[in-house]
Design a protein around this motif. Sequence first.
Motif, PDB file in Angstrom:
ATOM      1  N   LEU A   1       9.039  63.116 -32.813  1.00 24.75           N
ATOM      2  CA  LEU A   1       7.873  62.257 -33.014  1.00 24.75           C
ATOM      3  C   LEU A   1       8.243  61.059 -33.885  1.00 24.75           C
ATOM      4  N   ILE A   2       7.918  59.848 -33.380  1.00 16.68           N
ATOM      5  CA  ILE A   2       8.162  58.642 -34.175  1.00 16.68           C
ATOM      6  C   ILE A   2       6.878  57.868 -34.464  1.00 16.68           C
ATOM      7  N   ARG A   3       5.845  58.029 -33.618  1.00 14.94           N
ATOM      8  CA  ARG A   3       4.565  57.360 -33.842  1.00 14.94           C
ATOM      9  C   ARG A   3       3.439  58.330 -33.498  1.00 14.94           C
ATOM     10  N   ARG A   4       2.544  58.507 -34.429  1.00 11.35           N
ATOM     11  CA  ARG A   4       1.431  59.432 -34.237  1.00 11.35           C
ATOM     12  C   ARG A   4       0.125  58.642 -34.086  1.00 11.35           C
ATOM     13  N   GLN A   5      -0.715  59.057 -33.139  1.00 12.66           N
ATOM     14  CA  GLN A   5      -2.044  58.468 -32.967  1.00 12.66           C
ATOM     15  C   GLN A   5      -1.977  56.937 -32.861  1.00 12.66           C
ATOM     16  N   VAL A   6      -1.254  56.477 -31.875  1.00  9.29           N
ATOM     17  CA  VAL A   6      -1.084  55.046 -31.632  1.00  9.29           C
ATOM     18  C   VAL A   6      -2.427  54.417 -31.274  1.00  9.29           C
ATOM     19  N   ARG A   7      -2.674  53.226 -31.811  1.00  8.50           N
ATOM     20  CA  ARG A   7      -3.907  52.496 -31.502  1.00  8.50           C
ATOM     21  C   ARG A   7      -3.548  51.090 -31.013  1.00  8.50           C
ATOM     22  N   ILE A   8      -4.162  50.690 -29.918  1.00  8.44           N
ATOM     23  CA  ILE A   8      -3.953  49.358 -29.360  1.00  8.44           C
ATOM     24  C   ILE A   8      -4.907  48.385 -30.053  1.00  8.44           C
ATOM     25  N   PRO A   9      -4.403  47.275 -30.581  1.00  6.43           N
ATOM     26  CA  PRO A   9      -5.321  46.290 -31.191  1.00  6.43           C
ATOM     27  C   PRO A   9      -6.383  45.860 -30.191  1.00  6.43           C
ATOM     28  N   ALA A  10      -7.610  45.636 -30.692  1.00  6.77           N
ATOM     29  CA  ALA A  10      -8.725  45.286 -29.811  1.00  6.77           C
ATOM     30  C   ALA A  10      -8.558  43.917 -29.189  1.00  6.77           C
ATOM     31  N   ASP A  11      -7.845  43.032 -29.845  1.00  8.97           N
ATOM     32  CA  ASP A  11      -7.618  41.696 -29.308  1.00  8.97           C
ATOM     33  C   ASP A  11      -6.126  41.462 -29.164  1.00  8.97           C
ATOM     34  N   THR A  12      -5.763  40.366 -28.533  1.00  7.70           N
ATOM     35  CA  THR A  12      -4.358  40.156 -28.214  1.00  7.70           C
ATOM     36  C   THR A  12      -4.043  38.689 -27.991  1.00  7.70           C
ATOM     37  N   ALA A  13      -2.783  38.339 -28.213  1.00  9.87           N
ATOM     38  CA  ALA A  13      -2.305  36.993 -27.898  1.00  9.87           C
ATOM     39  C   ALA A  13      -1.275  37.045 -26.775  1.00  9.87           C
ATOM     40  N   GLU A  14      -1.179  38.178 -26.088  1.00  7.50           N
ATOM     41  CA  GLU A  14      -0.210  38.321 -25.001  1.00  7.50           C
ATOM     42  C   GLU A  14      -0.897  38.839 -23.742  1.00  7.50           C
ATOM     43  N   TYR A  15      -0.445  38.340 -22.624  1.00  9.01           N
ATOM     44  CA  TYR A  15      -0.900  38.875 -21.348  1.00  9.01           C
ATOM     45  C   TYR A  15       0.287  38.919 -20.402  1.00  9.01           C
ATOM     46  N   ALA A  16       0.265  39.882 -19.488  1.00  6.24           N
ATOM     47  CA  ALA A  16       1.371  40.079 -18.553  1.00  6.24           C
ATOM     48  C   ALA A  16       0.847  40.028 -17.132  1.00  6.24           C
ATOM     49  N   ILE A  17       1.402  39.118 -16.349  1.00  2.00           N
ATOM     50  CA  ILE A  17       1.013  38.990 -14.947  1.00  2.00           C
ATOM     51  C   ILE A  17       2.110  38.214 -14.236  1.00  2.00           C
ATOM     52  N   ASN A  18       2.258  38.458 -12.939  1.00  2.00           N
ATOM     53  CA  ASN A  18       3.231  37.706 -12.142  1.00  2.00           C
ATOM     54  C   ASN A  18       2.576  36.405 -11.692  1.00  2.00           C
ATOM     55  N   ALA A  19       2.784  35.350 -12.469  1.00  2.00           N
ATOM     56  CA  ALA A  19       2.082  34.085 -12.251  1.00  2.00           C
ATOM     57  C   ALA A  19       2.488  33.395 -10.960  1.00  2.00           C
ATOM     58  N   SER A  20       3.576  33.821 -10.337  1.00  2.55           N
ATOM     59  CA  SER A  20       3.986  33.198  -9.076  1.00  2.55           C
ATOM     60  C   SER A  20       2.978  33.453  -7.962  1.00  2.55           C
ATOM     61  N   ASN A  21       2.092  34.430  -8.171  1.00  2.00           N
ATOM     62  CA  ASN A  21       1.087  34.757  -7.150  1.00  2.00           C
ATOM     63  C   ASN A  21      -0.269  34.098  -7.420  1.00  2.00           C
ATOM     64  N   TYR A  22      -0.305  33.130  -8.309  1.00  3.81           N
ATOM     65  CA  TYR A  22      -1.554  32.475  -8.699  1.00  3.81           C
ATOM     66  C   TYR A  22      -2.382  32.067  -7.483  1.00  3.81           C
ATOM     67  N   ARG A  23      -1.750  31.477  -6.495  1.00  3.35           N
ATOM     68  CA  ARG A  23      -2.492  30.954  -5.341  1.00  3.35           C
ATOM     69  C   ARG A  23      -3.139  32.061  -4.519  1.00  3.35           C
ATOM     70  N   HIS A  24      -2.699  33.304  -4.695  1.00  5.99           N
ATOM     71  CA  HIS A  24      -3.229  34.420  -3.915  1.00  5.99           C
ATOM     72  C   HIS A  24      -4.350  35.174  -4.638  1.00  5.99           C
ATOM     73  N   TRP A  25      -4.541  34.913  -5.932  1.00  5.88           N
ATOM     74  CA  TRP A  25      -5.487  35.700  -6.716  1.00  5.88           C
ATOM     75  C   TRP A  25      -6.937  35.368  -6.390  1.00  5.88           C
ATOM     76  N   GLU A  26      -7.815  36.318  -6.709  1.00  9.08           N
ATOM     77  CA  GLU A  26      -9.247  36.040  -6.719  1.00  9.08           C
ATOM     78  C   GLU A  26      -9.552  35.075  -7.865  1.00  9.08           C
ATOM     79  N   GLN A  27     -10.662  34.370  -7.736  1.00  7.41           N
ATOM     80  CA  GLN A  27     -11.014  33.369  -8.741  1.00  7.41           C
ATOM     81  C   GLN A  27     -11.160  33.934 -10.151  1.00  7.41           C
TER      82      GLN A  27
END
Length: 344
Positions: A183-209
């Motif tokens: 065990l190295i991390r117990r009861q991990v919590r994800i911050p409620a807000d973020t400055a990072e997002y992950a997406i394959n931006a090359s598909n922008y033209r195919h996405w829903e609005q």
Amino acid sequence: MTDHLTLFQHTKSFAGQDPVRLAVAAAVDAFATASIEISDLIGRGALAGITGAAHGGENADGDVQKDLDVRADQIIRHALQSVPFAALASEEAETHEDGDASAPISIAYDPLDGSSNIETNMTVGTIFSIMPHQAGETPFTGPGTAQIAAGFIVYGPQTSMVLTLGEGVDIFTLDRAERSYKLIRRQVRIPADTAEYAINASNYRHWEQPVRDFVDECMAGEDGPRSKNFNMRWIASLVAEAYRILIRGGVFLYPADARKGYGEGRLRLLYEAHPMAMIVEQAGGAATTGRERILDLSPNAIHQRVPLIMGSINKVRRIENLHLDPAAATKANPLFARRGLFRV
């Protein structure tokens, strides 16, 4: 690291004498055992005959199998032989395998997520979901909320297991000298807000609005409606993206889009989206298709695909709002922002 709780101690404490929990603990321990062998194979790469090359076939969902996909599946199946399961579903098999109908659990797994990264020496992993089973019921038809446990193993600079037994999320790292997880991390919590997002931006033209609207807001940075600069990430490995979100927050988007074969999303509900959603929610985050909570969905087939948006709860809720209320979009365009190309 001798003072760290081991995974085996953790699962033993969880199980007690309860038959269902004992089966869950046995399954988790089996995935841990298998993952050590898989980690060794990945670490040796071509020296162990693993090249990342196509195996010559396709899995049940039409994806080209890599040599390590097949090896990893074989290793996991061998490790699970002593586990009492009613049914077993793998990404690499067309249909599920029946086990002991009286067993208290069913298991679904992706033996090697991100296998297209093997040739480039990038992070891959194993994902698993453990569901309760009642005699006479059809396996793998319940909603994600029914999961007893879920986890994934990341084969990166360290080999680590992320695990939830329904009581929060813990992270264990493989001690290679002792060949055990600690065990190295117990009861991990994800911050409620973020400055990072992950997406394959090359598909922008195919996405829903709504997806375009969210990314446009992020791209506008501090000059846009969010008044904040964002960083975009994309590894093309679900386990790597999820691990990063657990450690430092963020949101991951693999939406449905207009390309052939992507209209219902691309990730599999049963053994990718369900376990990841359980983990993320147990860590205080959220997971959605954009319109529905992932854990409320029930599979209609073991290889059913689904969109997946998960991570920091405030950003996931914003993306849901854009899907359910298109009028909520700011229609911001970074090109014309205060510091864009056209200043006034």
